[in-house]
Design a protein around this motif. Structure first.
Motif, short mmCIF file in Angstrom:
data_model
loop_
_atom_site.label_atom_id
_atom_site.label_comp_id
_atom_site.label_asym_id
_atom_site.label_seq_id
_atom_site.Cartn_x
_atom_site.Cartn_y
_atom_site.Cartn_z
N ILE A 42 0.83 -1.21 0.00
CA ILE A 42 0.00 0.00 0.00
C ILE A 42 0.87 1.26 0.00
O ILE A 42 0.58 2.23 -0.71
N ASP B 252 3.83 1.43 -1.31
CA ASP B 252 4.32 1.48 -2.70
C ASP B 252 3.32 2.20 -3.61
O ASP B 252 3.68 3.07 -4.41
N LYS B 253 2.06 1.79 -3.50
CA LYS B 253 1.01 2.37 -4.38
C LYS B 253 0.84 3.85 -4.12
O LYS B 253 0.68 4.66 -5.05
N GLN C 61 3.70 5.72 -5.50
CA GLN C 61 3.70 5.67 -6.97
C GLN C 61 2.61 6.55 -7.58
O GLN C 61 2.86 7.33 -8.50
#
Lengths: 270, 270
Positions: free
Chosen positions: B156, B158-159, B162
């Motif tokens: 999560i 990471d998302k 990103q």
């Protein structure tokens, strides 16, 4: 558990976050008495800024303050939400027809709705499927003048009793100070934030400490459909507020993000 | 104000509501350290159920607990929201890139989002335009096992790093206990309520007192797009949550109600 002689009248629960002895609570309790039997359950001291907080670390005591024919007043050592929970679970003989919270001494417009104990009490009502309204006057003074506000409080209670409220929705009502009120505007919550500024002090042992203070900033001063605009222009603002805070438009966006296989990427980090 | 040697790394603020010594906070702080420089600002004791509460009645003290090269830990005598405010206004050298709250010991799904101090911390982040996520594990034990949860926390983060998050939206992430997690489901907040039951006791002076307890009830057990459904079926639930709690569909309904002239009716009552 409380009992009233004239038990055919509507049953109205009144709470607040300024405490059982606040002027705004007294005004709201009196107005509520025009519509039904009133049970007031309020904090034993000011619990401003308590939001939807509940008390889990110590037990709650209830004390009866006064009993009249159609109005009984209790105080508790809990938050506004605790007061509503105690009323519904311990004190009231049945589910009330209406929950009124306030009248708060000070604004609860825009993002203040998130910090407000007054609105916490109203939210707790709707979580229990009871029509609920939080009222606030834009005057922090303990001696604030509620006389112009009263007819609008009555108007809003009239409407709620006449039409009900959408399921899962409570009302956040803010009322300008002064006697030149122009009417009611149904509107949306303005985007706003508190420019937090802590006042820094030093205690006698040279430890720094901080008092929370701050100045509210309306982040969309040009929008005309917000509570901030209504209040700045002399109108009572009525914002219907949801229990479901899901950002439904974001659900689809995020679903797409999570459909790609980043699981492997993240796993490689561990 | 804190300083880091490697000040090009992302700056991540971590808070919680279980207190500075909770295992879930330690786990989250360690994961955050994989992504950037970490400042932990957490309550000096458990402040569960504090919602978005702020401290206005007494001053706040800050104490540094430890300092490593890329992680500094502070405790304060405030709520999770106070911790975020103190971090942003007093401690941090600049606006952080991310605020992480938790990992809470216990669920914050469905209507618990309204009472949760963990989510209060995340909401305060978004009010300050910072991407913010609250994490909770469905295990109240102080010794809860976070090992299976960690890869999803990373996924999560990471998302969010990103893609960012929609403006005015924070994430409420709940993670089932156990090691058989099936993946992530983006979903909506289930309608639910707490069947409040107070435990009644009597003190030595024969005064009754009440402990808040309660059982959660999912009011839409057949819906398959809710966080409750995801969690019951072994998925990590991700609910995007809005700052704007206006019930926009109700605005039009209420506007019609208030366009009739009930002002005269209500006035005649006073």
């Amino acid at each position: 558990m409380v009992e009233f002689e004239e038990n055919h009248r509507p049953l109205i629960l009144v709470t607040n976050d300024d405490g059982f002895d606040a002027k705004g609570l007294d005004v709201l309790g009196q107005i509520a008495g025009e519509y039904g039997n009133v049970v007031v359950v309020a904090p034993d001291e000011a619990r401003s800024g308590m939001s939807n907080a509940i008390t889990v670390k110590h037990p709650l005591f209830i004390k009866k303050i006064s009993q009249q024919k159609n109005k009984i007043i209790f105080k508790t050592n809990g938050t506004p939400v605790d007061c509503v929970k105690l009323a519904l679970n311990v004190l009231l003989p049945r589910k009330p027809d209406l929950i009124l919270s306030g009248i708060n001494h000070g604004s609860n417009s825009s993002s203040s709705v998130h910090y407000s104990g007054t609105l916490g009490g109203a939210r707790e009502g709707v979580l229990n499927k009871i029509a609920s309204v939080g009222f606030s006057l834009l005057d922090y003074s303990p001696e604030a003048d509620f006389s112009a506000a009263q007819q609008f409080v009555r108007q809003i209670i009239d409407k709620v009793l006449q039409f009900g409220l959408p399921e899962e929705t409570f009302l956040n009502v803010n009322i300008p100070k002064g006697n030149q009120l122009k009417g009611v505007k149904v509107c949306r919550q303005a985007k706003g934030k508190w420019g937090e500024e802590f006042v820094e002090r030093e205690d006698p042992r040279k430890q720094k400490y901080y008092w929370l203070t701050g100045t509210f900033q309306n982040l969309e001063p040009n929008a005309t459909d917000t509570d901030e605009y209504a209040l700045a222009n002399g109108f009572v603002s009525v914002v219907p507020c949801r229990l479901d805070i899901t950002d439904h438009s974001a659900v689809d966006i995020l679903k797409q993000q999570y459909s790609t296989n980043s699981y492997i990427k993240s796993k490689s980090k561990s």
